[in-house]
Write a protein that holds these residues in place. Structure first.
Motif, PDB file in Angstrom:
ATOM      1  N   LEU A 347     -12.186  66.324 -30.246  1.00 21.01           N
ATOM      2  CA  LEU A 347     -11.287  67.057 -29.355  1.00 21.01           C
ATOM      3  C   LEU A 347     -10.583  66.031 -28.468  1.00 21.01           C
ATOM      4  CD1 LEU A 347     -13.522  70.066 -28.181  1.00 21.01           C
ATOM      5  CD2 LEU A 347     -11.824  70.019 -30.004  1.00 21.01           C
ATOM      6  N   PRO A 348      -9.305  66.249 -28.168  1.00 18.81           N
ATOM      7  CA  PRO A 348      -8.599  65.279 -27.330  1.00 18.81           C
ATOM      8  C   PRO A 348      -9.152  65.262 -25.899  1.00 18.81           C
ATOM      9  CG  PRO A 348      -7.264  67.248 -27.696  1.00 18.81           C
ATOM     10  CD  PRO A 348      -8.484  67.395 -28.566  1.00 18.81           C
ATOM     11  N   TRP A 349      -9.097  64.108 -25.270  1.00 18.06           N
ATOM     12  CA  TRP A 349      -9.503  64.012 -23.862  1.00 18.06           C
ATOM     13  C   TRP A 349      -8.323  64.394 -22.975  1.00 18.06           C
ATOM     14  CZ3 TRP A 349     -14.418  63.696 -22.747  1.00 18.06           C
ATOM     15  CH2 TRP A 349     -15.290  63.098 -23.659  1.00 18.06           C
ATOM     16  N   HIS A 350      -8.614  65.135 -21.934  1.00 18.99           N
ATOM     17  CA  HIS A 350      -7.598  65.450 -20.925  1.00 18.99           C
ATOM     18  C   HIS A 350      -7.989  64.676 -19.672  1.00 18.99           C
ATOM     19  CE1 HIS A 350      -5.815  68.948 -23.103  1.00 18.99           C
ATOM     20  NE2 HIS A 350      -6.989  68.885 -23.699  1.00 18.99           N
ATOM     21  N   ARG A 351      -7.002  64.056 -19.068  1.00 14.64           N
ATOM     22  CA  ARG A 351      -7.319  63.200 -17.912  1.00 14.64           C
ATOM     23  C   ARG A 351      -6.903  63.884 -16.616  1.00 14.64           C
ATOM     24  NH1 ARG A 351      -3.276  59.832 -15.943  1.00 14.64           N
ATOM     25  NH2 ARG A 351      -4.244  57.808 -16.234  1.00 14.64           N
ATOM     26  N   ALA A 352      -7.682  63.624 -15.575  1.00 11.36           N
ATOM     27  CA  ALA A 352      -7.291  64.099 -14.241  1.00 11.36           C
ATOM     28  C   ALA A 352      -7.536  62.955 -13.278  1.00 11.36           C
ATOM     29  CB  ALA A 352      -8.126  65.308 -13.845  1.00 11.36           C
ATOM     30  N   GLU A 353      -6.566  62.692 -12.410  1.00  8.38           N
ATOM     31  CA  GLU A 353      -6.732  61.620 -11.432  1.00  8.38           C
ATOM     32  C   GLU A 353      -7.470  62.180 -10.218  1.00  8.38           C
ATOM     33  OE1 GLU A 353      -3.002  59.642 -10.770  1.00  8.38           O
ATOM     34  OE2 GLU A 353      -2.790  59.190 -12.919  1.00  8.38           O
ATOM     35  N   LYS A 354      -8.556  61.527  -9.834  1.00  5.81           N
ATOM     36  CA  LYS A 354      -9.420  62.067  -8.768  1.00  5.81           C
ATOM     37  C   LYS A 354      -9.830  60.980  -7.794  1.00  5.81           C
ATOM     38  CE  LYS A 354     -10.372  66.108 -10.825  1.00  5.81           C
ATOM     39  NZ  LYS A 354     -10.359  67.426 -10.383  1.00  5.81           N
ATOM     40  N   LYS A 355     -10.276  61.434  -6.598  1.00 12.93           N
ATOM     41  CA  LYS A 355     -10.864  60.498  -5.642  1.00 12.93           C
ATOM     42  C   LYS A 355     -12.346  60.396  -5.977  1.00 12.93           C
ATOM     43  CE  LYS A 355      -8.670  62.796  -2.121  1.00 12.93           C
ATOM     44  NZ  LYS A 355      -8.587  63.320  -0.797  1.00 12.93           N
ATOM     45  N   VAL A 356     -12.792  59.243  -6.423  1.00 14.24           N
ATOM     46  CA  VAL A 356     -14.195  59.109  -6.812  1.00 14.24           C
ATOM     47  C   VAL A 356     -14.869  58.052  -5.914  1.00 14.24           C
ATOM     48  CG1 VAL A 356     -15.772  58.505  -8.694  1.00 14.24           C
ATOM     49  CG2 VAL A 356     -13.634  59.707  -9.205  1.00 14.24           C
ATOM     50  N   PRO A 357     -15.865  58.449  -5.129  1.00 10.14           N
ATOM     51  CA  PRO A 357     -16.572  57.474  -4.292  1.00 10.14           C
ATOM     52  C   PRO A 357     -17.208  56.377  -5.154  1.00 10.14           C
ATOM     53  CG  PRO A 357     -17.169  59.717  -3.682  1.00 10.14           C
ATOM     54  CD  PRO A 357     -16.370  59.811  -4.955  1.00 10.14           C
ATOM     55  N   TYR A 358     -17.243  55.165  -4.613  1.00  7.48           N
ATOM     56  CA  TYR A 358     -17.777  54.037  -5.394  1.00  7.48           C
ATOM     57  C   TYR A 358     -18.484  53.053  -4.469  1.00  7.48           C
ATOM     58  CZ  TYR A 358     -13.651  51.656  -3.510  1.00  7.48           C
ATOM     59  OH  TYR A 358     -12.716  51.136  -2.651  1.00  7.48           O
ATOM     60  N   THR A 378     -12.948  67.397 -22.263  1.00  2.40           N
ATOM     61  CA  THR A 378     -12.388  68.086 -23.431  1.00  2.40           C
ATOM     62  C   THR A 378     -12.401  69.586 -23.152  1.00  2.40           C
ATOM     63  OG1 THR A 378     -14.547  68.191 -24.505  1.00  2.40           O
ATOM     64  CG2 THR A 378     -13.118  66.350 -25.116  1.00  2.40           C
ATOM     65  N   PHE A 379     -11.473  70.290 -23.799  1.00  3.37           N
ATOM     66  CA  PHE A 379     -11.352  71.733 -23.594  1.00  3.37           C
ATOM     67  C   PHE A 379     -11.733  72.470 -24.879  1.00  3.37           C
ATOM     68  CE2 PHE A 379      -7.622  70.841 -20.446  1.00  3.37           C
ATOM     69  CZ  PHE A 379      -8.534  70.480 -19.458  1.00  3.37           C
ATOM     70  N   ILE A 380     -12.501  73.524 -24.729  1.00  2.57           N
ATOM     71  CA  ILE A 380     -13.011  74.219 -25.921  1.00  2.57           C
ATOM     72  C   ILE A 380     -11.862  74.780 -26.758  1.00  2.57           C
ATOM     73  CG2 ILE A 380     -13.371  76.508 -24.888  1.00  2.57           C
ATOM     74  CD1 ILE A 380     -16.186  76.223 -26.521  1.00  2.57           C
ATOM     75  N   PHE A 381     -10.778  75.184 -26.098  1.00  3.33           N
ATOM     76  CA  PHE A 381      -9.706  75.824 -26.865  1.00  3.33           C
ATOM     77  C   PHE A 381      -8.943  74.823 -27.736  1.00  3.33           C
ATOM     78  CE2 PHE A 381      -8.106  75.422 -22.397  1.00  3.33           C
ATOM     79  CZ  PHE A 381      -7.146  74.427 -22.608  1.00  3.33           C
ATOM     80  N   ASP A 382      -9.196  73.538 -27.570  1.00  5.22           N
ATOM     81  CA  ASP A 382      -8.529  72.574 -28.452  1.00  5.22           C
ATOM     82  C   ASP A 382      -9.070  72.629 -29.880  1.00  5.22           C
ATOM     83  OD1 ASP A 382      -6.500  71.471 -26.894  1.00  5.22           O
ATOM     84  OD2 ASP A 382      -7.899  70.159 -25.838  1.00  5.22           O
ATOM     85  N   CYS A 383     -10.076  73.463 -30.118  1.00  5.22           N
ATOM     86  CA  CYS A 383     -10.537  73.616 -31.513  1.00  5.22           C
ATOM     87  C   CYS A 383      -9.722  74.698 -32.228  1.00  5.22           C
ATOM     88  CB  CYS A 383     -12.031  73.923 -31.570  1.00  5.22           C
ATOM     89  SG  CYS A 383     -12.441  75.587 -31.071  1.00  5.22           S
ATOM     90  N   LEU A 384      -8.901  75.438 -31.491  1.00  6.50           N
ATOM     91  CA  LEU A 384      -8.155  76.538 -32.124  1.00  6.50           C
ATOM     92  C   LEU A 384      -7.302  76.090 -33.317  1.00  6.50           C
ATOM     93  CD1 LEU A 384      -7.094  78.633 -29.016  1.00  6.50           C
ATOM     94  CD2 LEU A 384      -8.489  79.406 -30.894  1.00  6.50           C
ATOM     95  N   PRO A 385      -6.580  74.972 -33.218  1.00  6.12           N
ATOM     96  CA  PRO A 385      -5.733  74.596 -34.360  1.00  6.12           C
ATOM     97  C   PRO A 385      -6.527  74.301 -35.643  1.00  6.12           C
ATOM     98  CG  PRO A 385      -5.175  73.294 -32.407  1.00  6.12           C
ATOM     99  CD  PRO A 385      -6.401  74.072 -32.073  1.00  6.12           C
ATOM    100  N   PHE A 386      -7.838  74.116 -35.515  1.00  2.29           N
ATOM    101  CA  PHE A 386      -8.642  73.823 -36.707  1.00  2.29           C
ATOM    102  C   PHE A 386      -9.129  75.089 -37.397  1.00  2.29           C
ATOM    103  CE2 PHE A 386      -8.937  70.291 -33.788  1.00  2.29           C
ATOM    104  CZ  PHE A 386      -8.617  69.224 -34.615  1.00  2.29           C
ATOM    105  N   ALA A 387      -8.853  76.224 -36.788  1.00  6.59           N
ATOM    106  CA  ALA A 387      -9.355  77.475 -37.365  1.00  6.59           C
ATOM    107  C   ALA A 387      -8.470  77.905 -38.527  1.00  6.59           C
ATOM    108  CB  ALA A 387      -9.382  78.558 -36.289  1.00  6.59           C
ATOM    109  N   ARG A 388      -9.130  78.465 -39.514  1.00  2.00           N
ATOM    110  CA  ARG A 388      -8.412  78.983 -40.688  1.00  2.00           C
ATOM    111  C   ARG A 388      -7.622  80.221 -40.287  1.00  2.00           C
ATOM    112  NH1 ARG A 388     -10.379  83.058 -42.982  1.00  2.00           N
ATOM    113  NH2 ARG A 388     -12.170  82.815 -41.608  1.00  2.00           N
TER     114      ARG A 388
END
Ligand code: UTP
Length: 479
Positions: A347-358, A378-388
């Motif tokens: 499944l493709p990765w979706h990116r979000a820019e966040k403030k992450v403590p370090y 990853t988002f579960i609905f990205d499997c939809l295009p693989f459905a018959r």
């Protein structure tokens, strides 16, 4: 060499260094044995082989994969039915759905592994008190719906709940502490999704403390592989479960099982089916159902090009009207094929820019004021295009969708409670019970129907002779 470094092992050390992530080893000499062990577990879980490519791909691209321009709105079954033919089809589908539920071929799948950052609640979102009078939590409310469904359909319904390592212990302890709210313990199955490290804008994995990476759950798309890796997919499949009814823990009024939807899915021989809602406007924060190259896709609101989101037809209606409330049905066999060793599904990765403590080089925790890292999901609905085969059927928003994302305002605990009161008021009125209303039409009282007795409008009809008229300005709880 210091003994902590030795414990890390030369292979892992080399992998870390080869990936240019040597900073992760800065503090290991200071760690006590227990912290070192848990840190090692985190390091071993990182996919070092693919890390370099993952970082390059997701840091270089500022957005997710470009949206194809050939996309068109996805067709869907309207609800309520618009003609007699559909009416008859839905009637048949509902019967089919009931018989599937009774046959034990259906189980429930809930994703509850998210961090609920927007809600800002300290604990699993499922343990947030949401019902308007009794303050039942999401987990309690759904447990009670499922108890009633088990009774109504006389079935040993199984409930699969995805957690993440950020909340799995708290979730299972919460259920145990509350005796599973009356559900048979062996009908509730927790499984844990994977975690992803946060990546700084200069391509380094972030350490949130001297002995921990900054990790976050890998998105609801992680449910597919987690189901497989936990062994649950095999287990339910062996037990004869063919269909999973999917909903998200923060959508209180989502029907856990929906005979019409389930039956239509089966009649249409679909792999994955989805409920849709008419969006309230072009920018409502819902995924958009689209078709591209003959395949169904859901395009997240943030990725939808504005010119497409705002496009209208000749009558002035939004062309991409179909939004996703994240209610789906999956064939178990479809998930098995997606997660088979030779499927190669990524499944493709979706990116979000966040403030992450370090932690800085001195081991001090820094809370950045601006986004400093990307988180990948990853988002579960990205499997939809693989459905018959896929189908979509419209849902009534007031019956199926009350998301709780924020503490107040849009999609908040407040709006969710108001929707629940309104839905319950409608169920009472549907049974001929008068609900006091304000001049603006809203219910002039609080109403909460216990899901232990009232799973749906039909249950209210069944018991209408025992139901008292709700008092104006009062809290009216029905159990
Ligand atoms: P959201 O994407 O709305 O995330 O999840 P969230 O964690 O609830 O809230 P924010 O974005 O941090 O404010 C939708 C559903 O998917 C589940 C959530 O638990 C929720 O039921 N989810 C999300 C997971 O199970 N795992 C994830 O990694 C992400």
């Amino acid at each position: 060499m210091n003994s902590a470094l030795e414990k890390i092992g030369s292979t892992l050390r080399e992998k870390i260094k080869d990936c240019g992530q040597g900073h992760l080893l800065r503090f290991i000499g200071e760690l006590d044995p227990a912290s070192l062990l848990s840190y090692l577990d985190q390091l071993n879980a990182v996919d070092w082989e693919n890390l370099d490519a993952l970082i390059r791909l997701n840091l270089i691209k500022k957005k997710d994969a470009p949206i194809r321009r050939d996309i068109s709105p996805a067709p869907y079954y309207p609800y309520p039915p618009v003609d007699d033919k559909l009416k008859a089809l839905y009637k048949t589908a509902e019967k089919e759905g009931v018989s599937l539920i009774k046959s034990g071929k259906l189980a429930l799948l809930t994703v509850a592994g998210g961090q609920g950052t927007r809600l800002g609640f300290d604990g699993p979102k499922g343990t947030f008190r949401i019902s308007p009078i009794r303050g039942k939590t999401f987990f309690q409310y759904f447990s009670e719906k499922i108890i009633r469904a088990r009774e109504k359909y006389q079935t040993n319904l199984q409930w699969l709940i995805m957690t993440s390592s950020a909340n799995s212990k708290a979730t299972s302890e919460y259920f145990s502490m509350n005796k599973f709210f009356g559900l048979p313990r062996d009908s509730v199955h927790f499984f844990t999704q994977g975690m992803m490290p946060a990546i700084s804008f200069d391509g380094r994995l972030i350490m949130e403390s001297k002995n921990s990476l900054a990790l976050s759950p890998n998105g609801h798309g992680g449910a597919l592989s987690a189901l497989k890796d936990s062994g649950l997919l095999n287990k339910i499949s062996k037990e004869g479960v063919e269909i999973l009814s999917y909903f998200q823990i923060d959508n209180l009024i989502a029907p856990p099982l929906d005979p019409l939807f389930i039956g239509l899915h089966r009649i249409e021989n679909s792999d994955v089916s989805s409920r849709m809602l008419s969006k309230t406007g072009p920018c409502e924060k819902l995924g958009n159902f689209c078709v591209s190259e003959g395949k169904l896709n859901i395009i997240e609101y943030s990725d939808m090009p504005p010119e497409l989101a705002e496009k209208t037809d000749e009558a002035g209606n939004l062309s991409f009207i179909a939004g996703s409330p994240a209610i789906h049905i999956f064939n178990v066999e479809f998930i098995r094929s997606l997660t088979a060793p030779d499927s190669g599904l990524k499944l493709p990765w979706h990116r979000a820019e966040k403030k992450v403590p370090y932690v800085d080089d001195d081991g001090k925790v820094i809370h950045p004021e601006k986004p400093n890292a990307i988180k990948l999901e990853t988002f579960i609905f990205d499997c939809l295009p693989f459905a018959r085969k896929t189908i979509i059927i419209e849902a009534l928003r007031e019956e199926q969708f009350s998301p709780t994302k924020n503490p107040e305002g849009i999609d908040s605990a407040q709006t969710c409670r108001a929707m629940l009161v309104e839905r319950d008021a409608k169920w009472l009125e549907n049974a001929g019970i008068k609900v006091p209303r304000k001049p603006d039409g809203g219910a002039d009282c609080l109403i909460e129907l216990s899901p232990l007795k009232y799973l749906d409008a039909e249950d209210v009809l069944l018991r209408k002779s025992q139901i008292k008229i709700p008092g104006r300005g009062k809290e009216n709880y029905y159990e």
